[in-house]
Motif scaffolding. Structure first.
Motif, PDB file in Angstrom:
ATOM      1  N   ALA A 558       0.841  -1.186   0.000  1.00 40.52           N
ATOM      2  CA  ALA A 558       0.000   0.000   0.000  1.00 40.52           C
ATOM      3  C   ALA A 558       0.880   1.241   0.000  1.00 40.52           C
ATOM      4  N   ALA A 559       0.356   2.315  -0.565  1.00 38.67           N
ATOM      5  CA  ALA A 559       1.120   3.560  -0.653  1.00 38.67           C
ATOM      6  C   ALA A 559       0.571   4.595   0.311  1.00 38.67           C
ATOM      7  N   LEU A 560       1.456   5.103   1.180  1.00 38.04           N
ATOM      8  CA  LEU A 560       1.114   6.327   1.897  1.00 38.04           C
ATOM      9  C   LEU A 560       1.399   7.487   0.952  1.00 38.04           C
ATOM     10  N   VAL A 561       0.430   8.374   0.816  1.00 40.42           N
ATOM     11  CA  VAL A 561       0.521   9.461  -0.153  1.00 40.42           C
ATOM     12  C   VAL A 561       0.787  10.764   0.577  1.00 40.42           C
ATOM     13  N   ALA A 562       1.757  11.519   0.097  1.00 42.57           N
ATOM     14  CA  ALA A 562       2.027  12.833   0.675  1.00 42.57           C
ATOM     15  C   ALA A 562       0.843  13.745   0.385  1.00 42.57           C
ATOM     16  N   ALA A 563       0.045  14.027   1.403  1.00 40.22           N
ATOM     17  CA  ALA A 563      -1.173  14.819   1.249  1.00 40.22           C
ATOM     18  C   ALA A 563      -0.879  16.266   1.617  1.00 40.22           C
ATOM     19  N   THR A 564      -1.036  17.144   0.642  1.00 34.37           N
ATOM     20  CA  THR A 564      -0.766  18.569   0.861  1.00 34.37           C
ATOM     21  C   THR A 564      -2.086  19.310   1.041  1.00 34.37           C
ATOM     22  N   PRO A 565      -2.380  19.799   2.241  1.00 34.53           N
ATOM     23  CA  PRO A 565      -3.631  20.533   2.428  1.00 34.53           C
ATOM     24  C   PRO A 565      -3.680  21.775   1.546  1.00 34.53           C
ATOM     25  N   ARG A 566      -4.846  22.021   0.993  1.00 39.12           N
ATOM     26  CA  ARG A 566      -5.053  23.200   0.162  1.00 39.12           C
ATOM     27  C   ARG A 566      -6.339  23.883   0.591  1.00 39.12           C
ATOM     28  N   ARG A 567      -6.299  25.179   0.562  1.00 35.12           N
ATOM     29  CA  ARG A 567      -7.517  25.929   0.812  1.00 35.12           C
ATOM     30  C   ARG A 567      -8.494  25.706  -0.340  1.00 35.12           C
TER      31      ARG A 567
END
Length: 876
Positions: A558-567
């Motif tokens: 499984a892949a942990l995905v770099a999640a970048t919060p965005r407004r």
């Protein structure tokens, strides 16, 4: 046909089993006690299905430009129009826009025709609007669109986290499971900007700032990493991408004070949530539209999944991320390739050659097609020359809906196959094709927990209505593809779908139902609900998905995905200082083409509103119950204000259901911005900058009538279905010079000797009138200069009287019931028709002190339970 038929509910993705028994009066409805999704329970919508199967408003015959034609003529015209567009402009000049209302067999045939025989991937579905971010997140993390858990996990969980889901109203049968889990000691965390009915039942409610979900879950990831909440052995053996995901989380979230500040919630509440997650092995995180409907929805989904992967909380009983869908067959559509971004049977376009060989098709789509919002943009700019819309109403449901309406108006060929004759979309159709409805359709659907169930017919289609798969296959025949679409019935289509699911590929997906291939008609008819995977040789489905730590990715990790919060894509500003959020109400669904026919379902929330915090009401000069002009950069509506402390200041809420068929000004899609998630293409339906200002009215009123109303311009109206009557809520900017003649004209009461009762106080601006026919109530109208008008419930009861007595006639002029007990108040429990006044009176007179006591006394809250939060509020 009079025997009881086991079928499946046509509403949300819970997939409840239904027992339907045709009667001389219609159909009796009950929950199926043997169906594993609901064990006999039905919500208010499912319970009222019998009120929605009449022929009112049905499209019964094919039509070309408003003229009834024979089926062969309509089908010839559809095929000729699509053929001409393809010949002149290529296969990408045509499109299908389909629906989670279609059965899997319908979906399969539509996808096969478009991708394998026309050769374009321009087929997308209204499911794009509700769950495509979940699909994209699943694919990025697991390698395939797979919901790993099931409903039983909710009973086993010790912590349940609901994110962006008002489950008590939108999926009440599943929410009953959560309440049972709470009773057994599980804790419930609800993450939602609004204090919904669901949030009212939570142990912890986090009313986070709109769009800040990824920050919250990135903060959880860093908290778990800092406090011993990581299963490094599991990470090492079964995942990849942890370092990048953790870095993105640290960069964007970090400490609890930083997270609380960005999310706009209290630090102690964030800490309580994080500690509960850290200390609990069995955690289920259920997420829905509040996560998905965002311009960064896919990253939000992956931020949630990351938090489960780092602790190994996937593939285990009582644990896992759980996407719950909004439509009965959103999952089935995903299985067959109903989205423009997949091919078929969970195949990517890299499997195009294999699928083409299986179909023996002349061509094959080799790259994704246009997703919903882009697809209608292509209609607007002329790239799409012919579009076929099936079982959905995009002029209401899509964002920037006025542009969608104009696009269809200008499109050379618009084909609509539907159940309902008059929808906002059907208005712009060149060709209308009558489709079979629930109760007439025959096929399968797949619910949120991957459970395939049969939807069986219990009556013949009326008029000339036909199954969707048959209509599509007939057009395919006329396009020259008869042999590939010569299906004797839905069982043959399902068999082909099952065989395709086992097609050898480089990586065999989890979706495999080869064990259901080869069913004859009798076995297909008798098919019991079953979960996939169901490979060849399976006896009762397979073991839990991902229990062995193997995923559908190339390396099995499984892949942990770099999640970048965005407004959100569009921020509030001085001109549009409020954030408009849209969503569902309890008893209506989609654009009301079904629920709008039901008096029961029209009794709870009967009018579109904009919910506004009292502080914002004061700031914008608004009055509770009065009208306001709600505007965004994309449109303007006039809607009634509901002051509500359940709203966060700076945010307003409006339901999605009302269309031009039911209200003068309520298509909230016309206000919503068209920004989409770059990965999933799902629109940002939860955040549009908006403004509110008063919309002054000279009068407010309502009208009850057994008949219709004469066509007359009214500034504001809402149509509500009642038992033996239709009610209209009304308002006007100018007061009529003569109320009596205006009302008679509106009702078409031309007989001067009609039994007409009226009261007028010209000075106070109040007017009341009633029209009786043979001593029976035929119509009544009430008007006042303010929103202070009589209660509606007692008046609706008068329409059930064969004749009015003198006291009741007098009460009409007095504007209040002769017996105060006759007014049971606004409906709280739709399942049993229990009103607010009835509950309050029973609580006071009998000393009822609990929801259970109210249920024992009045039955309220004892069926689906969606009214329990409201009952609890009345008790408190």
């Amino acid at each position: 046909m009079t025997e009881t038929v086991r079928t499946t509910c046509p509403y949300c993705g819970v997939g409840c089993g239904v027992l339907a028994r045709p009667t001389a009066e219609g159909v009796d409805i009950a929950g199926d006690p043997d169906h594993p999704a609901n064990h006999g329970r039905l919500c208010s919508k499912g319970s009222a299905l019998g009120e929605t199967v009449g022929l009112e408003g049905r499209l019964l015959n094919p039509q070309i430009r408003g003229r009834r034609v024979a089926w062969f003529k309509a089908l010839d015209e559809v095929a000729a129009g699509f053929h001409q567009a393809i010949q002149d402009y290529g296969p990408d000049s045509v499109a299908f826009y389909v629906s989670g209302q279609l059965l899997t067999e319908d979906y399969y045939v539509a996808n096969k025709l478009m991708k394998g025989f026309i050769g374009s991937a321009n087929i997308d579905t209204n499911s794009r609007l509700c769950m495509s971010s979940a699909v994209a997140g699943h694919v990025r993390a697991f390698g395939e669109d797979v919901v790993p858990g099931n409903y039983e996990d909710l009973h086993r969980a010790e912590l349940i986290v609901l994110v962006g889901s008002n489950m008590a109203w939108c999926h009440p049968i599943v929410f009953r499971r959560i309440r049972e889990a709470q009773a057994n000691g599980a804790r419930l965390v609800v993450i939602d900007p609004r204090r919904t009915a669901t949030a009212g039942e939570a142990d912890i409610h986090l009313p986070i700032e709109s769009g800040s979900d990824a920050v919250l879950f990135n903060g959880l990831l860093t908290f778990l990493e800092s406090n011993g909440g990581i299963d490094y052995e599991y990470l090492e053996a079964h995942t990849q991408g942890f370092g990048a995901a953790l870095k993105a989380a640290r960069d964007s979230a970090g400490s609890i004070p930083r997270v609380a500040g960005q999310c706009g919630v209290r630090e102690e509440d964030v800490a309580a949530f994080y500690r509960a997650f850290l200390r609990t092995d069995q955690v289920v995180t259920v997420f829905s539209q509040g996560i998905n409907q965002s311009s960064s929805g896919t990253d939000k989904v992956n931020a949630i999944i990351n938090c489960h992967l780092i602790g190994g909380r996937v593939g285990k009983p009582g644990s896992g991320p759980f996407s719950i869908t909004g439509q009965p067959n959103a999952m089935g559509g995903r299985e067959v390739g109903g989205l423009a971004s997949t091919l078929a049977a969970h195949s990517g376009f890299d499997a195009a050659d294999d699928v083409q060989r299986f179909w023996d098709s002349p061509v094959i789509a080799r790259e994704p097609g246009l997703k919903a919002v882009d697809l209608f943009d292509a209609v607007a700019d002329g790239r799409i020359r012919a579009i076929w819309i099936m079982a959905t109403n995009p002029v209401v449901s899509l964002p920037n809906a006025d542009r969608v309406r104009q696009a269809l108006k200008d499109c050379p060929l618009v084909v609509v196959s539907d159940v309902t004759r008059n929808t906002d979309t059907a208005t712009w159709a060149d060709i209308l094709l009558p489709a079979a409805a629930w109760g007439e359709k025959d096929g399968t659907v797949t619910n949120s927990e991957r459970r395939i169930s049969r939807q069986r017919p219990f009556r013949e289609p009326p008029g000339e209505a036909k199954p969707d798969w048959w209509i599509i296959a007939q057009v395919a025949d006329r396009l020259g593809f008869r042999q590939a679409f010569d299906y004797p019935g839905p069982a043959a289509i399902f068999d082909e779908h099952a065989r395709l699911s086992a097609l050898p590929r480089d990586r065999q997906p989890a979706f495999n139902i080869a064990g259901l291939a080869g069913l004859d008609r009798a076995a297909y008819d008798a098919l019991a609900p079953v979960q996939w995977p169901y490979p060849e040789g399976a006896l009762a489905g397979t073991d839990r998905l991902f229990a062995d730590g193997r995923f559908a990715t190339p390396d099995g990790r499984a892949a942990l995905v770099a999640a970048t919060p965005r407004r959100p894509a569009h921020e509030r500003d001085e001109h549009y200082p409020l954030a408009l959020n849209t969503g569902r109400v309890r008893d209506h669904w989609h654009t009301m083409t079904r629920t709008g026919l039901s008096p029961t379902l029209s009794a709870h929330i009967d009018e579109p509103i904009v919910a506004v915090h009292p502080r914002d009401c004061r700031r914008h000069g608004l009055t509770d119950g009065a009208m306001a002009r709600l505007s965004t950069r994309w449109g303007t509506l006039v809607v009634r204000v509901e002051a509500s402390t359940d709203q966060m200041p700076g945010s307003v809420f409006m339901p999605i259901h009302w269309s031009d068929q039911y209200a003068s000004s309520a298509r909230v899609g016309s206000l919503v911005n068209p920004a989409v998630c770059a990965v999933s293409g799902e629109p940002e339906l939860k955040h549009t900058p908006a403004n509110l200002e008063p919309a002054p009215m000279a009068w407010y009123g309502f009208l009850f009538t057994r008949g219709g109303v004469e066509a007359k311009p009214l500034d504001y109206w809402v149509r509500v279905t009642g038992q033996a009557f239709t009610r209209f809520e009304l308002a006007g900017r100018e007061r009529p010079a003569d109320w009596s003649s205006w009302t008679r004209s509106l009702l078409g009461a031309r007989d001067p000797d009609a039994d007409w009762l009226e009261y007028q106080d010209s000075r106070a601006g109040r007017y009341r009138a009633a029209w009786l026919v043979n001593e029976r109530m035929h119509a009544c109208f009430f008007a006042a200069p303010t929103t202070e008008l009589p209660a509606r419930r007692w008046l609706s009861a008068l329409f059930g009287r064969e004749a009015l007595n003198e006291a009741e006639r007098t009460s009409l002029l007095m504007g209040r019931p002769a017996d105060p007990a006759a007014d049971s108040g606004p409906v709280v429990c739709s399942c049993f028709g229990v009103g607010r006044n009835t509950i309050v009176e029973a609580v006071r007179e009998q000393g009822l002190a609990s929801v259970e006591a109210v249920g024992e006394c009045l039955q309220a809250g004892t069926n689906c339970g969606s009214c329990i939060p409201e009952i609890r509020g009345l008790l408190s």
